[in-house]
Design an enzyme around this catalytic site. Structure first.
Site, PDB file in Angstrom:
ATOM      1  N   GLY A 279       0.815  -1.214   0.000  1.00 21.09           N
ATOM      2  CA  GLY A 279       0.000   0.000   0.000  1.00 21.09           C
ATOM      3  C   GLY A 279       0.842   1.254   0.000  1.00 21.09           C
ATOM      4  O   GLY A 279       1.970   1.284  -0.509  1.00 21.09           O
TER       5      GLY A 279
ATOM      6  N   ASP B   1       1.240  -8.959  -1.649  1.00 16.84           N
ATOM      7  CA  ASP B   1      -0.083  -8.497  -1.231  1.00 16.84           C
ATOM      8  C   ASP B   1      -1.100  -9.569  -1.613  1.00 16.84           C
ATOM      9  O   ASP B   1      -0.882 -10.359  -2.538  1.00 16.84           O
ATOM     10  CB  ASP B   1      -0.416  -7.171  -1.942  1.00 16.84           C
ATOM     11  CG  ASP B   1      -1.449  -6.349  -1.184  1.00 16.84           C
ATOM     12  OD1 ASP B   1      -1.069  -5.315  -0.604  1.00 16.84           O
ATOM     13  OD2 ASP B   1      -2.637  -6.745  -1.155  1.00 16.84           O
TER      14      ASP B   1
ATOM     15  N   ASN C  16      -2.788  -2.729   6.514  1.00 22.52           N
ATOM     16  CA  ASN C  16      -3.658  -1.702   7.085  1.00 22.52           C
ATOM     17  C   ASN C  16      -4.191  -2.109   8.455  1.00 22.52           C
ATOM     18  O   ASN C  16      -4.495  -3.276   8.685  1.00 22.52           O
ATOM     19  CB  ASN C  16      -4.802  -1.354   6.116  1.00 22.52           C
ATOM     20  CG  ASN C  16      -5.374  -2.566   5.407  1.00 22.52           C
ATOM     21  OD1 ASN C  16      -4.666  -3.532   5.141  1.00 22.52           O
ATOM     22  ND2 ASN C  16      -6.647  -2.538   5.124  1.00 22.52           N
TER      23      ASN C  16
ATOM     24  N   LEU D 205       2.321   6.535  17.922  1.00 27.81           N
ATOM     25  CA  LEU D 205       1.012   7.124  18.231  1.00 27.81           C
ATOM     26  C   LEU D 205       1.193   8.529  18.794  1.00 27.81           C
ATOM     27  O   LEU D 205       0.440   9.457  18.466  1.00 27.81           O
ATOM     28  CB  LEU D 205       0.248   6.257  19.242  1.00 27.81           C
ATOM     29  CG  LEU D 205      -0.065   4.814  18.818  1.00 27.81           C
ATOM     30  CD1 LEU D 205      -0.890   4.115  19.895  1.00 27.81           C
ATOM     31  CD2 LEU D 205      -0.815   4.789  17.492  1.00 27.81           C
TER      32      LEU D 205
ATOM     33  N   ALA E  20      -0.179  12.118  17.431  1.00 26.96           N
ATOM     34  CA  ALA E  20      -1.064  12.877  18.324  1.00 26.96           C
ATOM     35  C   ALA E  20      -0.540  14.308  18.496  1.00 26.96           C
ATOM     36  O   ALA E  20      -1.304  15.272  18.448  1.00 26.96           O
ATOM     37  CB  ALA E  20      -1.173  12.172  19.676  1.00 26.96           C
TER      38      ALA E  20
ATOM     39  N   CYS F 142      -4.318   8.472   8.923  1.00 29.93           N
ATOM     40  CA  CYS F 142      -3.548   8.206  10.143  1.00 29.93           C
ATOM     41  C   CYS F 142      -3.968   9.003  11.377  1.00 29.93           C
ATOM     42  O   CYS F 142      -4.169   8.425  12.444  1.00 29.93           O
ATOM     43  CB  CYS F 142      -2.077   8.452   9.880  1.00 29.93           C
ATOM     44  SG  CYS F 142      -1.398   7.320   8.678  1.00 29.93           S
TER      45      CYS F 142
ATOM     46  N   ARG G 212      -8.749   9.132   1.984  1.00 27.86           N
ATOM     47  CA  ARG G 212      -9.189   8.561   3.262  1.00 27.86           C
ATOM     48  C   ARG G 212      -9.354   9.686   4.299  1.00 27.86           C
ATOM     49  O   ARG G 212      -8.454  10.487   4.495  1.00 27.86           O
ATOM     50  CB  ARG G 212      -8.183   7.497   3.729  1.00 27.86           C
ATOM     51  CG  ARG G 212      -8.235   6.245   2.849  1.00 27.86           C
ATOM     52  CD  ARG G 212      -7.219   5.196   3.258  1.00 27.86           C
ATOM     53  NE  ARG G 212      -5.854   5.585   2.955  1.00 27.86           N
ATOM     54  CZ  ARG G 212      -4.783   4.830   3.219  1.00 27.86           C
ATOM     55  NH1 ARG G 212      -4.936   3.650   3.794  1.00 27.86           N
ATOM     56  NH2 ARG G 212      -3.577   5.250   2.905  1.00 27.86           N
TER      57      ARG G 212
HETATM   58  N1  LIG Z   1      -0.441   5.937   4.723  1.00 27.88           N
HETATM   59  C1  LIG Z   1       0.523   6.501   5.410  1.00 27.88           C
HETATM   60  O1  LIG Z   1       0.970   7.592   5.095  1.00 27.88           O
HETATM   61  C2  LIG Z   1       1.133   5.823   6.610  1.00 27.88           C
HETATM   62  C3  LIG Z   1       2.312   6.342   7.162  1.00 27.88           C
HETATM   63  C4  LIG Z   1       2.881   5.703   8.267  1.00 27.88           C
HETATM   64  C5  LIG Z   1       2.296   4.563   8.797  1.00 27.88           C
HETATM   65  N2  LIG Z   1       1.147   4.072   8.237  1.00 27.88           N
HETATM   66  C6  LIG Z   1       0.629   2.810   8.782  1.00 27.88           C
HETATM   67  O2  LIG Z   1       1.100   1.754   7.923  1.00 27.88           O
HETATM   68  C7  LIG Z   1       0.109   0.719   7.806  1.00 27.88           C
HETATM   69  C8  LIG Z   1      -0.253   0.536   6.348  1.00 27.88           C
HETATM   70  O3  LIG Z   1      -0.853   1.709   5.858  1.00 27.88           O
HETATM   71  P1  LIG Z   1      -1.124   1.950   4.309  1.00 27.88           P
HETATM   72  O4  LIG Z   1      -1.611   3.355   4.179  1.00 27.88           O
HETATM   73  O5  LIG Z   1       0.065   1.498   3.531  1.00 27.88           O
HETATM   74  O6  LIG Z   1      -2.331   0.926   4.043  1.00 27.88           O
HETATM   75  P2  LIG Z   1      -2.924   0.477   2.640  1.00 27.88           P
HETATM   76  O7  LIG Z   1      -4.340   0.161   2.866  1.00 27.88           O
HETATM   77  O8  LIG Z   1      -2.537   1.464   1.588  1.00 27.88           O
HETATM   78  O9  LIG Z   1      -2.124  -0.875   2.294  1.00 27.88           O
HETATM   79  C9  LIG Z   1      -2.234  -2.049   3.033  1.00 27.88           C
HETATM   80  C10 LIG Z   1      -2.103  -3.225   2.084  1.00 27.88           C
HETATM   81  O10 LIG Z   1      -2.007  -4.419   2.874  1.00 27.88           O
HETATM   82  C11 LIG Z   1      -2.641  -5.459   2.151  1.00 27.88           C
HETATM   83  N3  LIG Z   1      -2.955  -6.558   3.071  1.00 27.88           N
HETATM   84  C12 LIG Z   1      -3.879  -6.598   4.058  1.00 27.88           C
HETATM   85  N4  LIG Z   1      -3.833  -7.787   4.705  1.00 27.88           N
HETATM   86  C13 LIG Z   1      -2.830  -8.497   4.123  1.00 27.88           C
HETATM   87  C14 LIG Z   1      -2.280  -9.788   4.363  1.00 27.88           C
HETATM   88  N5  LIG Z   1      -2.758 -10.562   5.335  1.00 27.88           N
HETATM   89  N6  LIG Z   1      -1.266 -10.215   3.576  1.00 27.88           N
HETATM   90  C15 LIG Z   1      -0.783  -9.423   2.581  1.00 27.88           C
HETATM   91  N7  LIG Z   1      -1.262  -8.185   2.309  1.00 27.88           N
HETATM   92  C16 LIG Z   1      -2.264  -7.732   3.081  1.00 27.88           C
HETATM   93  C17 LIG Z   1      -3.874  -4.780   1.559  1.00 27.88           C
HETATM   94  O11 LIG Z   1      -4.385  -5.537   0.461  1.00 27.88           O
HETATM   95  C18 LIG Z   1      -3.307  -3.418   1.156  1.00 27.88           C
HETATM   96  O12 LIG Z   1      -2.871  -3.404  -0.198  1.00 27.88           O
HETATM   97  C19 LIG Z   1      -1.054   1.168   8.689  1.00 27.88           C
HETATM   98  O13 LIG Z   1      -0.896   0.579   9.955  1.00 27.88           O
HETATM   99  C20 LIG Z   1      -0.877   2.677   8.776  1.00 27.88           C
HETATM  100  O14 LIG Z   1      -1.427   3.203   9.959  1.00 27.88           O
HETATM  101  C21 LIG Z   1       0.572   4.663   7.151  1.00 27.88           C
HETATM  102  O1  LIG Z   2      -0.170  22.705   9.340  1.00 28.89           O
HETATM  103  C1  LIG Z   2      -0.857  21.775   8.944  1.00 28.89           C
HETATM  104  C2  LIG Z   2      -0.328  20.513   8.622  1.00 28.89           C
HETATM  105  C3  LIG Z   2      -1.179  19.497   8.191  1.00 28.89           C
HETATM  106  N1  LIG Z   2      -2.514  19.730   8.069  1.00 28.89           N
HETATM  107  C4  LIG Z   2      -3.406  18.636   7.623  1.00 28.89           C
HETATM  108  O2  LIG Z   2      -3.158  17.488   8.410  1.00 28.89           O
HETATM  109  C5  LIG Z   2      -3.396  16.311   7.651  1.00 28.89           C
HETATM  110  C6  LIG Z   2      -2.224  15.360   7.713  1.00 28.89           C
HETATM  111  O3  LIG Z   2      -1.134  15.925   7.025  1.00 28.89           O
HETATM  112  P1  LIG Z   2       0.329  15.251   7.029  1.00 28.89           P
HETATM  113  O4  LIG Z   2       0.708  14.935   8.407  1.00 28.89           O
HETATM  114  O5  LIG Z   2       1.225  16.133   6.263  1.00 28.89           O
HETATM  115  O6  LIG Z   2       0.085  13.930   6.147  1.00 28.89           O
HETATM  116  P2  LIG Z   2      -0.007  12.361   6.518  1.00 28.89           P
HETATM  117  O7  LIG Z   2       0.365  11.639   5.282  1.00 28.89           O
HETATM  118  O8  LIG Z   2      -1.314  12.072   7.146  1.00 28.89           O
HETATM  119  O9  LIG Z   2       1.180  12.110   7.572  1.00 28.89           O
HETATM  120  C7  LIG Z   2       0.964  11.964   8.977  1.00 28.89           C
HETATM  121  O10 LIG Z   2       0.552  10.654   9.273  1.00 28.89           O
HETATM  122  C8  LIG Z   2       1.487   9.644   8.841  1.00 28.89           C
HETATM  123  C9  LIG Z   2       0.844   8.305   9.097  1.00 28.89           C
HETATM  124  O11 LIG Z   2       0.977   7.865  10.400  1.00 28.89           O
HETATM  125  C10 LIG Z   2       2.782   9.848   9.578  1.00 28.89           C
HETATM  126  O12 LIG Z   2       3.715   8.839   9.194  1.00 28.89           O
HETATM  127  C11 LIG Z   2       3.330  11.231   9.287  1.00 28.89           C
HETATM  128  O13 LIG Z   2       4.530  11.448  10.019  1.00 28.89           O
HETATM  129  C12 LIG Z   2       2.284  12.266   9.673  1.00 28.89           C
HETATM  130  O14 LIG Z   2       2.737  13.574   9.317  1.00 28.89           O
HETATM  131  C13 LIG Z   2      -3.711  16.792   6.229  1.00 28.89           C
HETATM  132  O15 LIG Z   2      -5.113  16.817   6.034  1.00 28.89           O
HETATM  133  C14 LIG Z   2      -3.145  18.196   6.200  1.00 28.89           C
HETATM  134  O16 LIG Z   2      -3.785  19.025   5.275  1.00 28.89           O
HETATM  135  C15 LIG Z   2      -3.045  20.970   8.379  1.00 28.89           C
HETATM  136  O17 LIG Z   2      -4.250  21.174   8.274  1.00 28.89           O
HETATM  137  N2  LIG Z   2      -2.203  21.958   8.810  1.00 28.89           N
END
Ligand SMILES: NC(=O)c1ccc[n+]([C@@H]2O[C@H](COP(=O)([O-])OP(=O)(O)OC[C@H]3O[C@@H](n4cnc5c(N)ncnc54)[C@H](O)[C@@H]3O)[C@@H](O)[C@H]2O)c1
Ligand SMILES: O=c1ccn([C@@H]2O[C@H](COP(=O)(O)OP(=O)(O)O[C@H]3O[C@H](CO)[C@@H](O)[C@H](O)[C@H]3O)[C@@H](O)[C@H]2O)c(=O)[nH]1
Length: 474
Positions: free
Chosen positions: A14, A37, A91, A221, A225, A276, A346
Site C-alpha cells: 500500500g 499483497d 492496514n 502514536l 497525536a 492516520c 481517506r
Molecule cells: N499511509 C501513510 O501515510 C502511513 C504512514 C505511516 C504509517 N502508516 C501505517 O502503515 C500501515 C499501512 O498503511 P497503508 O496506508 O500502507 O495501508 P494500505 O491500505 O494502503 O495498504 C495495506 C495493504 O495491505 C494489504 N494486506 C492486508 N492484509 C494483508 C495480508 N494478510 N497479507 C498481505 N497483504 C495484506 C492490503 O491488500 C493493502 O494493499 C497502517 O498501519 C498505517 O497506519 C501509514
Molecule cells: O499545518 C498543517 C499541517 C497538516 N494539516 C493537515 O493534516 C493532515 C495530515 O497531514 P500530514 O501529516 O502532512 O500527512 P499524513 O500523510 O497524514 O502524515 C501523517 O501521518 C502519517 C501516518 O501515520 C505519519 O507517518 C506522518 O509522520 C504524519 O505527518 C492533512 O489533512 C493536512 O492538510 C493541516 O491542516 N495543517
C-alpha cells in the site's frame, strides 16, 4: 548462489509498503526486496506503468529498481520462505464493530500475517512491525509466531513509519529518524542490529534510534497525536481570529518563530484528514481508557472534537454567507484529496464538506487533479455510510469536473479544500466572469491572494482571516 546478501519481504503493498521498500531497494542494491499483497489488482498495478498510488518521485525509483532488486508479487508463501527479514505493512483501520468499535485499531491483518509466517516458514526470521499498532501488539505477534510446530525461532521488532503522503520519497530518503524497538536481550539486540545495518546504508547512525519494543510502538502514536494537536490548536485559534479581527497566519508566524514552538504544522485549515491522524489518536484514547487513564483519554479526544468542529464550522459558514441557503446552487469544490500531492481521500475533510452541502441540496462540482471518482464514493460509503442506495440522487448531486474552469462555470461559489499549487495560479478573472453574482470564494487552505480576488469582485471568506466587511478598523 544468490547475488544478494539479504532477502527482504514486505507484506502489504500500500501507501507505506510500496514506497518504503522502493527506497530500501534503491539505497541497498545488494538486498533483494519483494513486496507481496493479497490483492492481485494491487500487485498488477505495481508491476505496470500506472502505479496504484500517486506519490511524487515514486515512478522514477520504481522504474530504476523494479526487476533489478525490487519485485512485486502475490506469491506470499514463496516470498516468506525466501526472506531473512519480513516487514508487516498492512492496514490497521479503526474497528467498526465489536469491542472498542470506533476507537480501537483493528490488528486482525497483522495477526493474519504472523499466522501465515508461522505456517509457511522453514527457517527462523526477523519479523518487523511497520504498521501502526496499539502498544504491546508485538507481544501478540510474538506469541503467534512462537506457536509454530517446527521449533523455529523468530525475532520481533517494531519499526514504525513516519513518512507523510505527498512527500514520502523525500521523507524516506532523508528521514528525521528511524526508530527500531526490540527485546532487550542478546537475540533481540542482534536482530535490531541487523535492521540498523539495512538503514545505515543511507541514514546517519545517530538518527537511527533503538528503544524497547513498547516505547517504539507508543512513540508512533504519540508523534501523530502531537502533530494533529498542533493543527487542532491553530484551528481553534482561527475561530477566535474570525471573531476578533486577528489574522491566523500572522499569529502562526509570531508564535512559530519561537524556536521552542517551531514554525511547522501551524497552517490553519478546514481540519486534518488522512488515514492516520484520527485513527491513531483514537487508538491512543482507547489505550488510555483501557488502562483506566480517563483524564488522559479525554485530553487527547479533544483534538478530534476540535477537528470535527472545524470541518462543520466551515460548511456552516458557507451556507450562512450565501444567504442561509445553498439549495439548488452550483458550488465548485477545488480539491478533494486530504492534502496536496496525493490522490488519497481517506478521511479527507473535503468529503465532510461535500456531504453536508449535498444534504443542503446544493449541486456540487468537484475538481481534483489526482482523485478518482470511484475512490470518492468508496470513501463516502466507508466513512459516512452514504451511497446512492441510502441517499437516492447522490450520484447526480456530485459531478466530477475535468478542470477547475468547468467546475466553476455558472457556480455561485467555489471552495478551495486542498492546497494544490496549481490552484494559486488559476485565471480568476476568467472564473469570475463565468460565475453567478455575487461570486463567493471560500478558501479552506488560505492559499489564495484574497486582496486580489476582492479587487476582481469576489466576496472572499477564509479561515481565521478577518472579514473586511465586519471589521472597519483593520
Ligand atoms: N499511509 C501513510 O501515510 C502511513 C504512514 C505511516 C504509517 N502508516 C501505517 O502503515 C500501515 C499501512 O498503511 P497503508 O496506508 O500502507 O495501508 P494500505 O491500505 O494502503 O495498504 C495495506 C495493504 O495491505 C494489504 N494486506 C492486508 N492484509 C494483508 C495480508 N494478510 N497479507 C498481505 N497483504 C495484506 C492490503 O491488500 C493493502 O494493499 C497502517 O498501519 C498505517 O497506519 C501509514
Ligand atoms: O499545518 C498543517 C499541517 C497538516 N494539516 C493537515 O493534516 C493532515 C495530515 O497531514 P500530514 O501529516 O502532512 O500527512 P499524513 O500523510 O497524514 O502524515 C501523517 O501521518 C502519517 C501516518 O501515520 C505519519 O507517518 C506522518 O509522520 C504524519 O505527518 C492533512 O489533512 C493536512 O492538510 C493541516 O491542516 N495543517
Amino acid at each position: 548462489m544468490s547475488e544478494f546478501t539479504l532477502n527482504i519481504c514486505c507484506m502489504g503493498a500500500g501507501y507505506v509498503g510500496g514506497p518504503t521498500m522502493a527506497v530500501i531497494a534503491l539505497k541497498c542494491p545488494q538486498i533483494r526486496v519483494c513486496v507481496v499483497d493479497l490483492s492481485q489488482k494491487q500487485i498488477d498495478a505495481w508491476n505496470s506503468d500506472s502505479l496504484p498510488i500517486y506519490e511524487p518521485g515514486l515512478p522514477e525509483v520504481v522504474s530504476e529498481c523494479r526487476g533489478r532488486n525490487l519485485f512485486f508479487s502475490t506469491d506470499i508463501d514463496g516470498e516468506i520462505k525466501r526472506a531473512d527479514i519480513i516487514f508487516i505493512s498492512v492496514n490497521t483501520p479503526t474497528k467498526t464493530m465489536g469491542i472498542g468499535a470506533g476507537r480501537a485499531a483493528n490488528i486482525k491483518n497483522c495477526e493474519l500475517c504472523a499466522r501465515k509466517i508461522a505456517e509457511v516458514s522453514d527457517s527462523g526470521k526477523i519479523v518487523v512491525e511497520k504498521s501502526t499498532v496499539p502498544v504491546r501488539t508485538a507481544q501478540a505477534v510474538r506469541r503467534v509466531l512462537e506457536c509454530n510446530d517446527k521449533g523455529l525461532k523468530f525475532q520481533v521488532l517494531s519499526n514504525p513509519e513516519f513518512l507523510a503522503e505527498g512527500t514520502a520519497m523525500e521523507d524516506l530518503k532523508a528521514p528525521d529518524r528511524v526508530l527500531i524497538g526490540g527485546v532487550q536481550d542478546e537475540d533481540g539486540i542482534k536482530a535490531a542490529e541487523t535492521l540498523v545495518s539495512v538503514y545505515a546504508n543511507w541514514v546517519p547512525r545517530e538518527q537511527i534510534l533503538t528503544t524497547n519494543l513498547w516505547s517504539s510502538e507508543l512513540s508512533k502514536l504519540v508523534a501523530n497525536a502531537f502533530l494533529a494537536q498542533r493543527v487542532s490548536s491553530i484551528n481553534s485559534i482561527s475561530a477566535l481570529c474570525e471573531a476578533t479581527g486577528a489574522d491566523v497566519n500572522e499569529i502562526s508566524r509570531a508564535v512559530g518563530i519561537d524556536q521552542r514552538i517551531g514554525r511547522r504544522f501551524l497552517n490553519s485549515s478546514i481540519g486534518f484528514g488522512g488515514s492516520c491522524f484520527q485513527k491513531d489518536i483514537l487508538n491512543l484514547v482507547y489505550l488510555c481508557e483501557t488502562y483506566g487513564l480517563h483524564e488522559c483519554a479525554e485530553y487527547w479526544n479533544q483534538v478530534i472534537v476540535m477537528n470535527d468542529y472545524q470541518k462543520k464550522r466551515f460548511t456552516e459558514k458557507m451556507v450562512s454567507s450565501m444567504f442561509n441557503t445553498v439549495t439548488g446552487k452550483k458550488i465548485a469544490i477545488l480539491g478533494y484529496a486530504f492534502k496536496k500531492d496525493t490522490g488519497d481521500v481517506r478521511e479527507t475533510p473535503s468529503m465532510f464538506v461535500v456531504r453536508d452541502l449535498v444534504l443542503e441540496q446544493a449541486k456540487i462540482h468537484v475538481f481534483d487533479p489526482q482523485v478518482k471518482r470511484e475512490d470518492m464514493w468508496i470513501e463516502m460509503d466507508y466513512t459516512c455510510g452514504m451511497t446512492e442506495k441510502t441517499h437516492p440522487g447522490l450520484d447526480k448531486a456530485v459531478t466530477t469536473s475535468p478542470d477547475a474552469y468547468s467546475a466553476c462555470d455558472g457556480a455561485h461559489a467555489f471552495a478551495v479544500l486542498t492546497e494544490w499549487d496549481e490552484f494559486k495560479t488559476l485565471d480568476f478573472e476568467r472564473i469570475y466572469k463565468g460565475m453567478a453574482k455575487p461570486a463567493f470564494v471560500f478558501d479552506g487552505r488560505n492559499i489564495l491572494d484574497h486582496a486580489k480576488l476582492r479587487e476582481i469582485g469576489f466576496e472572499v471568506h477564509a479561515i481565521g482571516k478577518p472579514d473586511p466587511n465586519k471589521f472597519s478598523d483593520l
